[in-house]
Design a protein around this motif. Structure first.
Motif, PDB file in Angstrom:
ATOM      1  N   TYR A  17      32.162  -6.208  -4.779  1.00 29.73           N
ATOM      2  CA  TYR A  17      33.520  -6.713  -4.589  1.00 29.73           C
ATOM      3  C   TYR A  17      33.832  -6.953  -3.114  1.00 29.73           C
ATOM      4  O   TYR A  17      34.542  -7.896  -2.770  1.00 29.73           O
ATOM      5  CB  TYR A  17      34.560  -5.776  -5.216  1.00 29.73           C
ATOM      6  N   LYS A  20      32.410 -10.324  -2.252  1.00 30.93           N
ATOM      7  CA  LYS A  20      33.255 -11.408  -2.750  1.00 30.93           C
ATOM      8  C   LYS A  20      34.546 -11.509  -1.925  1.00 30.93           C
ATOM      9  O   LYS A  20      34.977 -12.600  -1.567  1.00 30.93           O
ATOM     10  CB  LYS A  20      33.578 -11.147  -4.221  1.00 30.93           C
ATOM     11  N   TYR A  21      35.130 -10.371  -1.595  1.00 28.56           N
ATOM     12  CA  TYR A  21      36.409 -10.328  -0.899  1.00 28.56           C
ATOM     13  C   TYR A  21      36.277 -10.796   0.544  1.00 28.56           C
ATOM     14  O   TYR A  21      37.134 -11.507   1.055  1.00 28.56           O
ATOM     15  CB  TYR A  21      36.955  -8.899  -0.966  1.00 28.56           C
TER      16      TYR A  21
END
Length: 146
Positions: A17, A20-21
């Motif tokens: 994550y 992705k972030y």
């Protein structure tokens, strides 16, 4: 055993994550959000900790606070910003691999610099060899089967 599986799963999800972030948000904003939420969460839990373990809680002195600030900036914030910047340019797999090998690096460096290898046993060397073998075989197998 389930605890360690869950920890590994959460660590992998966290890095994925983050990958992705960080593609859309600056590293400084990411670390500010994550550390602020963590500090708030721990601050909420602090009264419970003091209630259940009053003898183990010590209020920091002024010099302790100075040391804590130095440690926070130099050993937490700066490396984590660099980690997030590097995560933009590397895969989540490579980043997870680096994170999971940190204990092995630490043990090897302790053995080299502090002569701490007296307590390392044959299973450690076998396990480390298997880990490194798999790490070096992964790109070869990926290229061969991809």
């Amino acid at each position: 055993m389930d605890f360690w599986i869950n920890c590994g799963l959460l660590a992998a999800l966290f890095t994925s994550y983050n990958k992705k972030y960080t593609q859309h948000v600056p590293a400084l904003a990411t670390i500010w959000l994550q550390l602020t939420v963590g500090a708030l969460f721990l601050s909420i839990l602090l009264p419970l900790y003091i209630y259940y373990f009053p003898e183990s809680f010590v209020f920091p002195t002024t010099i302790d606070i100075v040391y804590l600030i130095v440690l926070v900036v130099l050993c937490t914030i700066l490396p984590y910003i660099l980690y997030l910047i590097a995560l933009k340019n590397s895969s989540a797999f490579a980043t997870n691999l680096i994170n999971n090998l940190e204990p092995v690096y630490g043990i090897i460096l302790a053995a080299i610099f502090f002569n701490e290898n007296k307590e390392l046993s044959v299973p450690f060397y076998i396990g480390s060899s298997i880990i490194f073998l798999i790490i070096f075989l992964h790109p070869i197998l990926k290229r061969y089967f991809a």
